[in-house]
Write a protein that holds these residues in place. Structure first.
Motif, short mmCIF file in Angstrom:
data_model
loop_
_atom_site.label_atom_id
_atom_site.label_comp_id
_atom_site.label_asym_id
_atom_site.label_seq_id
_atom_site.Cartn_x
_atom_site.Cartn_y
_atom_site.Cartn_z
N ARG A 41 3.62 -3.63 3.98
CA ARG A 41 5.04 -3.47 3.61
C ARG A 41 5.92 -4.63 4.00
O ARG A 41 7.05 -4.71 3.58
N ALA A 72 -1.13 5.97 3.01
CA ALA A 72 -1.18 4.55 2.66
C ALA A 72 -2.48 3.92 3.15
O ALA A 72 -3.00 3.00 2.53
N ALA A 95 1.05 4.34 -2.61
CA ALA A 95 0.85 5.70 -2.10
C ALA A 95 2.06 6.56 -2.44
O ALA A 95 1.92 7.70 -2.87
N LYS A 122 2.58 9.33 0.04
CA LYS A 122 3.12 8.24 0.83
C LYS A 122 2.47 8.14 2.21
O LYS A 122 2.34 7.06 2.75
N TYR A 161 0.84 -1.19 0.00
CA TYR A 161 0.00 0.00 0.00
C TYR A 161 0.88 1.25 0.00
O TYR A 161 0.61 2.21 -0.71
N GLY A 162 1.93 1.18 0.80
CA GLY A 162 2.82 2.33 0.90
C GLY A 162 3.51 2.61 -0.42
O GLY A 162 3.73 3.77 -0.78
#
Length: 110
Positions: free
Chosen positions: A62, A38, A29, A35, A25-26
């Motif tokens: 992550r 996220a 983003a 960023k 997700y990060g």
DNA sequence: TGCGTGACCACGG
DNA sequence: CCCGTGGCCACGC
């Protein structure tokens, strides 16, 4: 990349994830330049589940954990989809995560 | 209008 | 990637 709604952007990047690869997700983003948002990416992915054009199962957190598996039809559906693409998973954790990790920032070479 | 919640992440200890 | 805290954005009540 068109700058429509954040959701549409997330969905668009998710569609670009190659088969047998995953991202976080990060990373998405970060690629979109937000960023620190996220969490919204995760929220957007949840909304993308009914849309079969989007491989939501290729997006994890992550560290390679299937944090969103509970959101699928069955808690094991996400893992099964990933295993079908050759990704090994142990205890909701992707093995060799660094090898299958797909970073849009690098792959798409913004 | 305001607050709690969430498929998250970076940072300090 | 341990643990606690803050920050971010969008949504539902």
């Amino acid at each position: 990349m068109n700058e429509e709604n954040f959701f549409q952007n997330v969905h668009d990047v998710a569609k670009l994830i190659p088969k047998g690869r995953v991202t976080s997700y990060g990373a998405i983003a970060n690629y979109l330049g937000v960023k620190r948002s996220a969490r919204v990416v995760g929220w957007a992915m949840k909304s993308s589940i009914p849309v079969h054009d989007i491989p939501a199962h290729r997006v994890v957190n992550r560290v390679g954990v299937l944090t969103g598996k509970n959101n699928f039809a069955t808690p094991t559906h996400m893992q099964e989809l990933l295993e079908q693409e050759g990704i090994k998973i142990k205890n909701d954790q992707i093995l060799d995560f660094e090898k299958v990790f797909w970073d849009p920032m690098k792959e798409l070479a913004l």
